[in-house]
Design a protein around this motif. Sequence first.
Motif, PDB file in Angstrom:
ATOM      1  N   GLU A 427      -2.528   0.079   6.056  1.00 44.99           N
ATOM      2  CA  GLU A 427      -1.947  -0.861   5.036  1.00 44.99           C
ATOM      3  C   GLU A 427      -2.188  -0.366   3.654  1.00 44.99           C
ATOM      4  O   GLU A 427      -1.272  -0.491   2.829  1.00 44.99           O
ATOM      5  N   LEU A 428      -3.243   0.266   3.589  1.00 41.59           N
ATOM      6  CA  LEU A 428      -3.540   0.902   2.108  1.00 41.59           C
ATOM      7  C   LEU A 428      -2.537   1.749   1.888  1.00 41.59           C
ATOM      8  O   LEU A 428      -2.057   2.271   0.446  1.00 41.59           O
ATOM      9  N   GLU A 429      -2.327   2.675   2.983  1.00 45.35           N
ATOM     10  CA  GLU A 429      -1.401   3.844   2.810  1.00 45.35           C
ATOM     11  C   GLU A 429       0.151   3.610   2.499  1.00 45.35           C
ATOM     12  O   GLU A 429       0.694   3.879   1.592  1.00 45.35           O
ATOM     13  N   GLU A 430       0.318   2.156   3.126  1.00 44.43           N
ATOM     14  CA  GLU A 430       1.842   1.792   3.117  1.00 44.43           C
ATOM     15  C   GLU A 430       1.754   1.121   1.646  1.00 44.43           C
ATOM     16  O   GLU A 430       2.741   1.460   0.807  1.00 44.43           O
ATOM     17  N   GLU A 431       0.578   0.549   1.105  1.00 45.38           N
ATOM     18  CA  GLU A 431       0.685  -0.209  -0.154  1.00 45.38           C
ATOM     19  C   GLU A 431       0.844   0.865  -1.176  1.00 45.38           C
ATOM     20  O   GLU A 431       1.542   0.876  -2.197  1.00 45.38           O
ATOM     21  N   ALA A 432       0.057   2.193  -1.008  1.00 42.59           N
ATOM     22  CA  ALA A 432      -0.088   3.223  -2.083  1.00 42.59           C
ATOM     23  C   ALA A 432       1.439   3.889  -2.134  1.00 42.59           C
ATOM     24  O   ALA A 432       2.056   4.152  -3.315  1.00 42.59           O
TER      25      ALA A 432
END
Length: 445
Positions: A427-432
């Motif tokens: 999720e963090l990767e997708e948000e970034a």
Amino acid sequence: MNTVLTFLEKHFMPVANKIGSQRHLLAIRNGLISIMPLTIVGSIFAIFLNIPISGYDELIAPIRPALDIPFRFTIGVMGLYAAFAVAHYLGSSYKVDPLSAGLLGTLGYLISVVNPIQLTKDVGGMSAGRYMSIGDISSTSLFGAIVAALISVEIYRFFIQHKITIKLPDSVPPAVLKSFEALIPAFVIMVLFWGLRYGLKFDINSAITALVLPLKSLLVGNSLIGGLITIFLIQLFWSFGIHGENVLGPILRPMWDAAILENMDVFAKTGNAHNLPNLFTEQFFQWFVQVGGSGTTIALAILFLTSRSKFVKQMGGLTIVPGVFNISEPLVFGTPIVMNPILIIPFIVAPMVLTIVSYIATATGLVPMMMAKLPFTLFGPLGALLSTNWSIPAAILNVVNILIALVIYYPFFKIFEKQQLANEAKELEEEAQKQENDGVVGVEN
């Protein structure tokens, strides 16, 4: 595992739901639950009649008969309350007057189980006359109370629905109208149960108790196999999001209540909690097995507090306080454990292991049996202490079982945590990536 869950959900759960929602079984469950305040109050007096302090018995000796009264008029006449409550709820489900249903259920019960004693002369301070033994309407006649209540309400319903009643003008007050509507059913119920008991010499309570005894001995007596079957089924239902105790309650609760009431009655006579009739009472599971709620989930809440996953740690913070007071629903449905192939395994296995451990501790005399029925929201060690006549080893067992559950849950918790960490990283990767894309679009514009 998924195949097994799918099979059970398709073939097993519909049957279980039908059983759990059956009208008569619901009336039994709701009726017995409704009289729980009386059993709790009676239990409190039983506890304070037997405080293990040197000189306490001598101190209360002059007033012990008076202190015993609350116990006798709660636990001691439980069959009477059960008959009214079960009949009341069944009457409500049929949409007939619940008060009349409750009264007629009580009438049928009293005629079928009470055998008045005739004294032709004064004996031991008792004047000549007819007397009713409290023992006739105690927990020993609980099954008779349930059956008599169900039969009485069915008779009452039949007459009401077929309009076989005494008709009065509409101007008559509703209370009077309902009383006269119940007049013919009351006569039929009285004649039926009177004829069975005194004409045919048929004891309904003894017959029902004899039929139920084998099942009661298996599930709530002293059989380890029966105890394991009980806890396995409860946890299995919970695994599908269905309240296990509610589904099995119509079947188990009459036996559970009869078992703990029998234990309390024997304890009141002997004061010895190590030698009672029934080991696998509801309270045994409550204070030794389902610590922190169904599945011993307080152990999982403790593990969640140590997690590196943001979601898991938040769940631990949200569910630890309810867990202390034996409320597991926030964790069961919030995590969720329901239909979770990883957490279902320890959710079922941990209570079964604790059942075995607690059975050994009780059967060997290390801890006493249960002799009181207390609110399930009590702090676990305190509930175990009070329910076993102030037994410190019982309170210690409560804590030890949490530690055992921690060990059982730990490897599954780590697998679940790893999954959550991977999801959060993704999720963090997708948000970034989204923010980066938004930045590129902004520059181009």
